[in-house]
Write a protein that holds these residues in place. Structure first.
Motif, short mmCIF file in Angstrom:
data_model
loop_
_atom_site.label_atom_id
_atom_site.label_comp_id
_atom_site.label_asym_id
_atom_site.label_seq_id
_atom_site.Cartn_x
_atom_site.Cartn_y
_atom_site.Cartn_z
N GLU A 161 7.03 -2.27 -15.36
CA GLU A 161 8.10 -2.84 -16.19
C GLU A 161 8.97 -3.80 -15.39
N ALA A 162 9.05 -3.58 -14.06
CA ALA A 162 9.83 -4.47 -13.20
C ALA A 162 9.07 -5.76 -12.87
N GLY A 163 7.81 -5.85 -13.27
CA GLY A 163 7.03 -7.06 -13.07
C GLY A 163 5.92 -6.96 -12.05
N ALA A 164 5.77 -5.78 -11.44
CA ALA A 164 4.70 -5.61 -10.45
C ALA A 164 3.37 -5.36 -11.15
N ASP A 165 2.29 -5.69 -10.45
CA ASP A 165 0.93 -5.42 -10.92
C ASP A 165 0.47 -4.14 -10.22
N VAL A 166 0.40 -3.04 -10.96
CA VAL A 166 0.07 -1.74 -10.38
C VAL A 166 -1.43 -1.52 -10.45
N ILE A 167 -2.05 -1.25 -9.28
CA ILE A 167 -3.50 -1.12 -9.19
C ILE A 167 -3.83 0.24 -8.57
N GLU A 168 -4.60 1.04 -9.25
CA GLU A 168 -5.03 2.33 -8.72
C GLU A 168 -6.29 2.12 -7.89
N VAL B 84 0.85 -1.19 0.00
CA VAL B 84 0.00 0.00 0.00
C VAL B 84 0.89 1.24 0.00
N THR B 85 0.80 2.04 -1.06
CA THR B 85 1.60 3.26 -1.17
C THR B 85 0.90 4.25 -2.08
N ALA B 86 0.33 5.30 -1.50
CA ALA B 86 -0.41 6.27 -2.29
C ALA B 86 0.46 6.94 -3.35
N SER B 87 1.76 7.05 -3.09
CA SER B 87 2.67 7.74 -4.00
C SER B 87 3.40 6.81 -4.95
N ALA B 88 3.10 5.50 -4.87
CA ALA B 88 3.86 4.49 -5.64
C ALA B 88 5.34 4.57 -5.29
N THR C 65 5.29 -14.84 -7.21
CA THR C 65 3.99 -14.36 -7.67
C THR C 65 4.09 -12.84 -7.74
N PRO C 66 3.71 -12.22 -8.88
CA PRO C 66 3.93 -10.78 -9.03
C PRO C 66 3.40 -9.96 -7.86
N THR C 67 4.22 -9.03 -7.41
CA THR C 67 3.86 -8.13 -6.33
C THR C 67 2.78 -7.15 -6.79
N LEU C 68 1.83 -6.86 -5.91
CA LEU C 68 0.79 -5.88 -6.20
C LEU C 68 1.17 -4.54 -5.60
N ILE C 69 1.05 -3.47 -6.36
CA ILE C 69 1.27 -2.12 -5.86
C ILE C 69 -0.09 -1.44 -5.82
N LEU C 70 -0.60 -1.19 -4.61
CA LEU C 70 -1.90 -0.54 -4.44
C LEU C 70 -1.64 0.95 -4.25
N THR C 71 -1.98 1.74 -5.25
CA THR C 71 -1.59 3.15 -5.27
C THR C 71 -2.76 4.01 -5.74
N THR C 72 -2.45 5.23 -6.19
CA THR C 72 -3.50 6.18 -6.58
C THR C 72 -3.29 6.67 -8.00
N ALA C 73 -4.34 7.25 -8.55
CA ALA C 73 -4.26 7.84 -9.88
C ALA C 73 -3.30 9.02 -9.90
N ALA C 74 -3.18 9.72 -8.76
CA ALA C 74 -2.33 10.90 -8.70
C ALA C 74 -0.84 10.58 -8.56
N ALA C 75 -0.50 9.34 -8.26
CA ALA C 75 0.91 8.97 -8.12
C ALA C 75 1.63 9.16 -9.45
N SER C 76 2.94 9.35 -9.37
CA SER C 76 3.76 9.59 -10.55
C SER C 76 3.57 8.50 -11.60
N ALA C 77 3.21 8.92 -12.81
CA ALA C 77 3.04 7.96 -13.90
C ALA C 77 4.35 7.26 -14.22
N ALA C 78 5.47 7.97 -14.09
CA ALA C 78 6.77 7.37 -14.36
C ALA C 78 7.09 6.27 -13.35
N ARG C 79 6.77 6.53 -12.07
CA ARG C 79 7.00 5.51 -11.05
C ARG C 79 6.15 4.27 -11.32
#
Length: 254
Positions: free
Chosen positions: A156-163, A118-122, A136-150
């Motif tokens: 690209e590193a293999g994580a599943d990014v979820i807003e 859980v990281t609002a800023s990714a 098993t791919p790590t899930l990143i639970l973040t926000t729409a406002a977090a840096s798109a580059a992050r």
């Protein structure tokens, strides 16, 4: 009036009996969010060095690993991932298949549970071992406002990014987000701020608490930290004790 369960000697339990004591509710369509913590007798969540590992006893480590074997996902805050140097969950494929067949937890194919951060800023390093060592791919639970580059770098590193939200992550939304991906048996390992926010939102179904036989002093935090006080009635389910004085309790929401 609640009845306090009789204490059970941990060494009297084999692994199957222990798994039965910590079994998730069977055949649930909704999530069950379990939180696991260890603290000292005087309530410290960390020992010297600011990490919880120094509080770990053999009994605590036994239950810690079992809870991961039972879980479908491990939920944790980014600060704890960094402080405790998290890696991907290392579990026993055969045991997880057996637990699943018995209906108490695990996974049908024996796959390890993903770590859900859980990281609002990714704000997670794409090269952190929580991502690079995950089977098993790590899930990143973040926000729409977090840096798109992050977010792109993490994907690209293999994580599943979820807003989960626009600017903030509502704690009560997390179980539903995970359940939508078939991850209903949730194990939260902290830290105190994430636990406090989940408990304050009424999202915690269960607490597994180990009390290590130590007095630590210092200024360590409690296991639950929140901006506002709250009261959530809990019911004791079992009390285990080990020969070194470790006490393991399980509490469910009333």
């Amino acid at each position: 009036m609640q009845r306090i369960p009789d204490a059970i000697q941990l060494t009297d339990l084999d692994n199957a009996a222990l798994a039965d004591l910590y079994a998730y509710p069977a055949a649930r369509e909704e999530s069950w969010l379990r939180v696991n913590f260890v603290s000292s007798i005087d309530g410290a969540v960390t020992g010297s060095g600011g990490v919880s590992e120094v509080l770990g006893t053999p009994a605590d480590k036994r239950v810690f690993h079992l809870l991961r074997e039972l879980a479908e996902v491990v939920l944790v805050g980014a600060g704890t991932v960094r402080a405790e140097n998290y890696g991907g969950a290392q579990t026993d494929a055969r045991l997880r298949r057996t637990l699943y067949a018995r209906g108490v937890g695990g996974h049908p194919e024996g796959d390890p549970p993903p770590i859900a951060i859980v990281t609002a800023s990714a704000g997670v390093d794409p090269e952190h071992r929580a991502i690079t060592t995950a089977r098993t791919p790590t899930l990143i639970l973040t926000t729409a406002a977090a840096s798109a580059a992050r977010k792109r770098a993490l994907a690209e590193a293999g994580a599943d990014v979820i807003e989960v939200g626009d600017h903030v992550i509502a704690p009560q939304a997390l179980p539903g987000v995970l359940a939508a991906r078939g991850l209903r048996r949730v194990l939260c390992e902290g830290g105190p701020q994430l636990f406090g926010s989940l408990a304050g939102a009424g999202a915690v179904d269960e607490l597994c608490l180990t009390t290590a036989p130590l007095l630590t002093g210092g200024g360590a935090r409690r296991i639950s930290v929140s901006h506002e006080a709250f009261a959530r009635q809990m019911t004791p389910v079992h009390v285990l004790f080990d020969t070194d004085g470790t006490i393991l309790t399980r509490w469910v929401r009333t």
